[in-house]
Write a protein that holds these residues in place. Structure first.
Motif, mmCIF file in Angstrom:
data_model
loop_
_atom_site.group_PDB
_atom_site.id
_atom_site.type_symbol
_atom_site.label_atom_id
_atom_site.label_comp_id
_atom_site.label_asym_id
_atom_site.label_seq_id
_atom_site.Cartn_x
_atom_site.Cartn_y
_atom_site.Cartn_z
ATOM 1 N N ALA A 141 24.493 51.307 36.901
ATOM 2 C CA ALA A 141 24.953 52.244 35.872
ATOM 3 C C ALA A 141 25.434 53.535 36.507
ATOM 4 C CB ALA A 141 23.840 52.558 34.873
ATOM 5 N N TRP A 142 26.505 54.044 35.962
ATOM 6 C CA TRP A 142 27.062 55.340 36.362
ATOM 7 C C TRP A 142 26.262 56.450 35.718
ATOM 8 C CZ3 TRP A 142 30.751 59.036 34.067
ATOM 9 C CH2 TRP A 142 31.528 59.724 35.005
ATOM 10 N N ALA A 143 26.087 57.552 36.411
ATOM 11 C CA ALA A 143 25.449 58.742 35.846
ATOM 12 C C ALA A 143 26.488 59.844 35.731
ATOM 13 C CB ALA A 143 24.284 59.191 36.728
ATOM 14 N N GLY A 144 26.772 60.274 34.506
ATOM 15 C CA GLY A 144 27.793 61.284 34.281
ATOM 16 C C GLY A 144 27.262 62.443 33.465
ATOM 17 N N SER A 145 27.806 63.621 33.707
ATOM 18 C CA SER A 145 27.297 64.853 33.099
ATOM 19 C C SER A 145 28.323 65.547 32.214
ATOM 20 C CB SER A 145 26.859 65.840 34.194
ATOM 21 O OG SER A 145 25.748 65.365 34.905
ATOM 22 N N MET A 202 33.428 45.295 41.730
ATOM 23 C CA MET A 202 34.758 45.291 42.340
ATOM 24 C C MET A 202 35.685 44.346 41.583
ATOM 25 S SD MET A 202 33.770 45.100 46.380
ATOM 26 C CE MET A 202 32.389 46.070 47.020
ATOM 27 N N ALA A 203 36.859 44.848 41.237
ATOM 28 C CA ALA A 203 37.942 44.008 40.723
ATOM 29 C C ALA A 203 39.025 44.026 41.791
ATOM 30 C CB ALA A 203 38.472 44.540 39.402
ATOM 31 N N THR A 204 39.433 42.869 42.259
ATOM 32 C CA THR A 204 40.287 42.802 43.452
ATOM 33 C C THR A 204 41.466 41.855 43.268
ATOM 34 O OG1 THR A 204 38.848 41.073 44.361
ATOM 35 C CG2 THR A 204 38.363 43.341 44.992
ATOM 36 N N THR A 205 42.425 42.003 44.183
ATOM 37 C CA THR A 205 43.593 41.128 44.154
ATOM 38 C C THR A 205 43.372 39.878 45.011
ATOM 39 O OG1 THR A 205 44.563 42.404 45.970
ATOM 40 C CG2 THR A 205 45.193 43.023 43.721
ATOM 41 N N ARG A 206 42.314 39.874 45.807
ATOM 42 C CA ARG A 206 41.949 38.670 46.567
ATOM 43 C C ARG A 206 40.459 38.406 46.412
ATOM 44 N NH1 ARG A 206 40.496 40.586 52.005
ATOM 45 N NH2 ARG A 206 41.248 42.721 52.367
ATOM 46 N N PRO A 207 40.033 37.150 46.523
ATOM 47 C CA PRO A 207 38.639 36.813 46.218
ATOM 48 C C PRO A 207 37.656 37.365 47.244
ATOM 49 C CG PRO A 207 39.783 34.898 47.108
ATOM 50 C CD PRO A 207 40.819 35.962 46.900
ATOM 51 N N ILE A 208 36.503 37.820 46.759
ATOM 52 C CA ILE A 208 35.410 38.294 47.609
ATOM 53 C C ILE A 208 34.235 37.341 47.406
ATOM 54 C CG2 ILE A 208 33.913 40.225 48.196
ATOM 55 C CD1 ILE A 208 36.921 40.767 48.544
ATOM 56 N N LYS A 209 33.933 36.561 48.428
ATOM 57 C CA LYS A 209 32.868 35.570 48.318
ATOM 58 C C LYS A 209 31.810 35.714 49.397
ATOM 59 C CE LYS A 209 35.809 32.205 45.976
ATOM 60 N NZ LYS A 209 36.363 30.812 45.980
ATOM 61 N N SER A 210 32.043 36.658 50.330
ATOM 62 C CA SER A 210 31.069 36.924 51.389
ATOM 63 C C SER A 210 31.234 38.370 51.835
ATOM 64 C CB SER A 210 31.272 35.977 52.575
ATOM 65 O OG SER A 210 32.470 36.316 53.265
ATOM 66 N N LEU A 211 30.255 38.876 52.566
ATOM 67 C CA LEU A 211 30.353 40.248 53.068
ATOM 68 C C LEU A 211 31.540 40.407 54.016
ATOM 69 C CD1 LEU A 211 26.608 41.221 53.708
ATOM 70 C CD2 LEU A 211 28.058 41.801 51.761
ATOM 71 N N ALA A 212 31.879 39.325 54.717
ATOM 72 C CA ALA A 212 33.020 39.382 55.649
ATOM 73 C C ALA A 212 34.323 39.695 54.909
ATOM 74 C CB ALA A 212 33.138 38.058 56.399
ATOM 75 N N SER A 254 34.128 50.820 38.315
ATOM 76 C CA SER A 254 33.608 50.587 36.969
ATOM 77 C C SER A 254 33.067 49.174 36.847
ATOM 78 C CB SER A 254 34.730 50.777 35.949
ATOM 79 O OG SER A 254 35.703 49.747 36.103
ATOM 80 N N GLY A 255 32.648 48.849 35.615
ATOM 81 C CA GLY A 255 32.323 47.488 35.270
ATOM 82 C C GLY A 255 33.541 46.787 34.702
ATOM 83 N N ILE A 256 33.330 45.577 34.231
ATOM 84 C CA ILE A 256 34.457 44.767 33.769
ATOM 85 C C ILE A 256 35.019 45.270 32.442
ATOM 86 C CG2 ILE A 256 33.132 43.026 32.485
ATOM 87 C CD1 ILE A 256 34.981 40.907 33.844
ATOM 88 N N THR A 257 34.197 45.949 31.639
ATOM 89 C CA THR A 257 34.681 46.483 30.358
ATOM 90 C C THR A 257 35.824 47.460 30.594
ATOM 91 O OG1 THR A 257 32.419 46.329 29.527
ATOM 92 C CG2 THR A 257 33.981 47.583 28.196
ATOM 93 N N GLU A 258 35.614 48.356 31.526
ATOM 94 C CA GLU A 258 36.648 49.346 31.829
ATOM 95 C C GLU A 258 37.850 48.695 32.495
ATOM 96 O OE1 GLU A 258 37.112 53.575 34.265
ATOM 97 O OE2 GLU A 258 35.161 52.928 33.530
ATOM 98 N N VAL A 259 37.616 47.718 33.352
ATOM 99 C CA VAL A 259 38.722 47.036 34.028
ATOM 100 C C VAL A 259 39.697 46.452 33.002
ATOM 101 C CG1 VAL A 259 39.310 45.048 35.481
ATOM 102 C CG2 VAL A 259 37.451 46.580 36.154
ATOM 103 N N TYR A 260 39.155 45.862 31.937
ATOM 104 C CA TYR A 260 40.008 45.322 30.878
ATOM 105 C C TYR A 260 40.600 46.432 30.005
ATOM 106 C CZ TYR A 260 39.273 40.302 31.512
ATOM 107 O OH TYR A 260 39.301 39.018 31.999
ATOM 108 N N THR A 261 39.783 47.417 29.681
ATOM 109 C CA THR A 261 40.209 48.453 28.734
ATOM 110 C C THR A 261 41.376 49.276 29.259
ATOM 111 O OG1 THR A 261 37.974 48.599 27.816
ATOM 112 C CG2 THR A 261 39.436 50.475 27.416
#
Length: 348
Positions: free
Chosen positions: A241-245, A159-169, A216-223
């Motif tokens: 990992a994503w599985a794509g066909s 997850m890439a987010t606009t606010r921090p995620i530090k717990s399930l809550a 995605s992962g962080i590579t795509e978030v930046y790319t």
């Protein structure tokens, strides 16, 4: 005179025949086979995940076949991608089975099936060595006019987010752009899945319509530029990992000569391989040197609850069809083998 006329006829015919044989053959150039292929990826990502392999194919095909590459939603919306291939509107596609709405029961395992993999190598290992290739072939054989060509691994799902995620809550009420199956699972944790055209995601993050992406992962978030409009990156991943066909219109695939089919499959493998090392490099590089996103982590003791919920989800999916149950059985077997194997396959 009658005999003479007959002789002249025969002589003329023989002359014509000899001339026809002796004349050089006129070879007419056959028009190249033309395909239109649409990927799930936007332009910036497609430049890595598919364009190099398609460029290589077009060069190696030596004028016998040419593939025109289109990016996400360029010809048809992502959710209509499978049907477009089936109808012949486009000739082939690169996507996960899930988001292109493939009408096969195994589609739910594509993209990011929760916690089914830890690393990108898990995907080819499962497909090539644990029988998923055969299961996918069987499933797609029941669908008219679409041929499944193969599956490979992409990046992890964080997850890439606009606010921090530090717990399930912190997940409760979080509006995330994500995949269909991923969204179904994350909604059990309080996340609100949001469906948008790919090209609208960045603006939605800026306007607050979205709180983040779980795509995605962080590579795509930046790319693709999402790192410019988010602030935080959660290191816990929903899937390793994503599985794509790759799929093709069956009539169009059958019309391709065998040597070009082999070439296309080799280029698919080239694309799979590129992603293996590009993402492996990128996930570490951008975490340590990206400079735009703050890393956050949900404690392992809390994250165990997500793993428990994922296995409940697995058991529910196993009830949907005998084939789904078979896939779940393989995933459980694989998970057990990897745990027994220990490092580097799995760490406690």
């Amino acid at each position: 005179m009658t005999q003479r006329r007959e002789f002249l006829k025969l002589a003329g015919g023989a002359a014509l025949g000899a001339g026809a044989i002796a004349a050089p053959a006129v070879v007419r150039a056959q028009a190249p086979i033309k395909w239109r292929l649409q990927t799930y990826a936007g332009p910036a990502l497609a430049a890595h995940v598919i364009k190099p392999s398609i460029d290589a194919f077009n060069q190696a095909a030596n004028g016998q076949m040419e593939i025109e590459l289109y990016t996400a939603d360029q010809l048809v919306p992502q959710g209509e991608l499978f049907r477009a291939v089936q109808k012949g509107t486009i000739d082939a596609a690169q996507s996960d089975d899930d988001s292109m709405a493939a009408p096969v029961d195994v589609a739910i395992f594509a993209a990011y099936f929760p916690l089914a993999s830890r690393y990108s190598l898990d995907v080819p290992a499962l497909w090539h060595w644990y029988g998923l290739n055969d299961i996918w072939k069987e499933a797609y054989s029941e669908v008219e006019n679409v041929t499944w060509l193969g599956t490979g691994a992409w990046d992890p799902c964080n997850m890439a987010t606009t606010r921090p995620i530090k717990s399930l809550a912190d997940l409760k009420g979080l509006r995330l752009y994500t995949f269909p199956t991923g969204g179904r699972f994350l909604s059990r944790l309080g996340v609100v899945p949001v469906t948008l055209p790919y090209e609208d995601v960045q603006v939605a993050l800026q306007t607050g319509e979205l709180d983040g992406v779980c795509w995605s992962g962080i590579t795509e978030v930046y790319t693709v530029g999402w790192a410019d409009v988010t602030k935080y990156y959660l290191t816990n991943n929903v899937s390793g990992a994503w599985a794509g066909s790759y799929i093709a219109n069956t009539e169009k695939w059958n019309a391709v000569p065998d040597h070009l089919k082999t070439l296309f499959q080799l280029c698919m493998d080239s694309s799979h391989y590129y992603r293996q090392h590009w993402y492996w490099w990128g996930e570490a590089h951008y975490r340590t040197q990206g400079g735009k996103l703050e890393l956050t982590t949900i404690p392992e003791s809390e994250w165990k609850a997500v793993e428990t919920e994922a296995h409940k989800f697995w058991d529910e999916i196993a009830q949907k069809s005998p084939r789904d149950a078979k896939v779940i059985g393989i995933l459980k077997q694989y998970t057990e083998v990897m745990a027994k194997a220990g490092p580097p396959y799995r760490f406690a």
